[in-house]
Design a protein around this motif. Structure first.
Motif, PDB file in Angstrom:
ATOM      1  N   VAL A  36    -147.641 -14.687  -9.402  1.00 49.60           N
ATOM      2  CA  VAL A  36    -147.916 -14.731 -10.837  1.00 49.60           C
ATOM      3  C   VAL A  36    -149.012 -13.721 -11.132  1.00 49.60           C
ATOM      4  O   VAL A  36    -150.019 -13.668 -10.414  1.00 49.60           O
ATOM      5  CB  VAL A  36    -148.359 -16.134 -11.296  1.00 49.60           C
ATOM      6  N   VAL A  44    -149.350 -19.127 -18.422  1.00 50.12           N
ATOM      7  CA  VAL A  44    -148.463 -19.977 -17.630  1.00 50.12           C
ATOM      8  C   VAL A  44    -149.007 -21.403 -17.592  1.00 50.12           C
ATOM      9  O   VAL A  44    -148.246 -22.377 -17.710  1.00 50.12           O
ATOM     10  CB  VAL A  44    -148.315 -19.412 -16.205  1.00 50.12           C
ATOM     11  N   ALA A  72    -144.747 -15.961 -17.372  1.00 46.37           N
ATOM     12  CA  ALA A  72    -145.224 -15.353 -16.128  1.00 46.37           C
ATOM     13  C   ALA A  72    -144.756 -13.912 -15.978  1.00 46.37           C
ATOM     14  O   ALA A  72    -145.493 -13.059 -15.459  1.00 46.37           O
ATOM     15  CB  ALA A  72    -144.751 -16.177 -14.930  1.00 46.37           C
TER      16      ALA A  72
END
Length: 273
Positions: free
Chosen positions: A152, A160, A236
């Motif tokens: 990520v 996120v 993401a």
């Protein structure tokens, strides 16, 4: 001296008040003090082991043979956001349904709490606040580990986490609202086995939706977890559109609000204070 100064901050004729729901939150937080160390270890160790296994093992095989289905993404980058959403769903349901069901049984905590000035709605809100708190801890730890692995983008990690919290709220609110009405523990477990777990497996978490039969895809797209997975994944990867994000956020927000409204009714009906 300190007492006089603190009193001077309170306007004449008013007293300091704490929202009653925070007392319920404090109760569950106090209980959590006994087990938080083990929970934190699991929240860090589990994603660490999982991401290591996926990145160095299964992910390598998937990348070699099926990269086209993932639109050029590595399997690790594809899987991680979906797993965050699915984990939030599981955490929200397990930490809502089972404790709520236990608390409403004879000699359960809710009956002691309802004997205080707290209303059933205060009890509901306080317990729900604690559930969201636990989802926050889990999502933050998982996202931090994922960012360290490069699964990520660190700059997108806060988005996120926020998306994951919305997923948690969308499941925790209705789960608690329903669990307070459940008569038997097997019913709570049956929903986990035949409702939560199938969504976990078939909502685009582990493989693209296009891999499913055509007739099944619209069914999956109607589930809340699919919207959560898509919201977390686009957050993401930075691939979200305004319209798509609005649909996912709206769906989950409506589910969370509906759960809140339902919970107000079910708690008032089943907890006679």
């Amino acid at each position: 001296m300190t007492t006089h100064a603190s009193r001077s901050l309170v306007p004449p004729g008013r007293t300091r008040t704490v929202p009653p729901a925070l007392h319920e939150f404090a109760y569950w937080l106090h209980r959590y003090r006994r087990t938080w160390r083990g929970t934190v270890v699991l929240n860090v160790a589990n994603p660490l082991l999982f991401l290591t296994g996926i990145g160095a093992g299964l992910g390598t095989l998937v990348n070699q043979h099926n990269s086209a289905a993932l639109n050029g993404l590595s399997y690790l980058a594809f899987l991680t956001p979906g797993l965050l959403a699915a984990s939030a769903m599981q955490t929200a349901y397990i930490d809502s349904a089972h404790p709520v069901h236990q608390s409403v049984q004879a000699k359960g905590h809710y009956w002691a709490a309802s004997a205080t000035p707290m209303s059933p709605v205060d009890i509901y809100y306080g317990h729900l606040l604690f559930n969201i708190f636990k989802v926050t801890l889990s999502a933050t730890a998982f996202t931090a580990v994922a960012a360290a692995f490069g699964a990520v983008d660190a700059l997108r990690a806060p988005l996120v986490v926020v998306a994951t919290l919305l997923v948690g709220a969308a499941f925790a609110a209705p789960s608690a609202a329903w669990a307070v009405t459940a008569k038997r523990q097997p019913t709570v477990l049956a929903v986990l086995r035949f409702g939560v777990m199938p969504m976990f497996m078939f909502s685009g978490t582990f493989f693209p939706l296009t891999q499913l039969p055509g007739w099944l895809q619209p069914v999956v797209q109607a589930t809340p977890l699919w919207h959560g997975v898509e919201l977390c994944r686009t957050a993401a990867l930075g691939t979200g559109t305004v319209a798509g994000t609005a649909v996912h956020v709206g769906y989950l927000a409506v589910l969370a609000v509906a759960g809140l409204l339902l919970g107000r009714r079910t708690y008032q009906r089943h907890l006679h204070s």
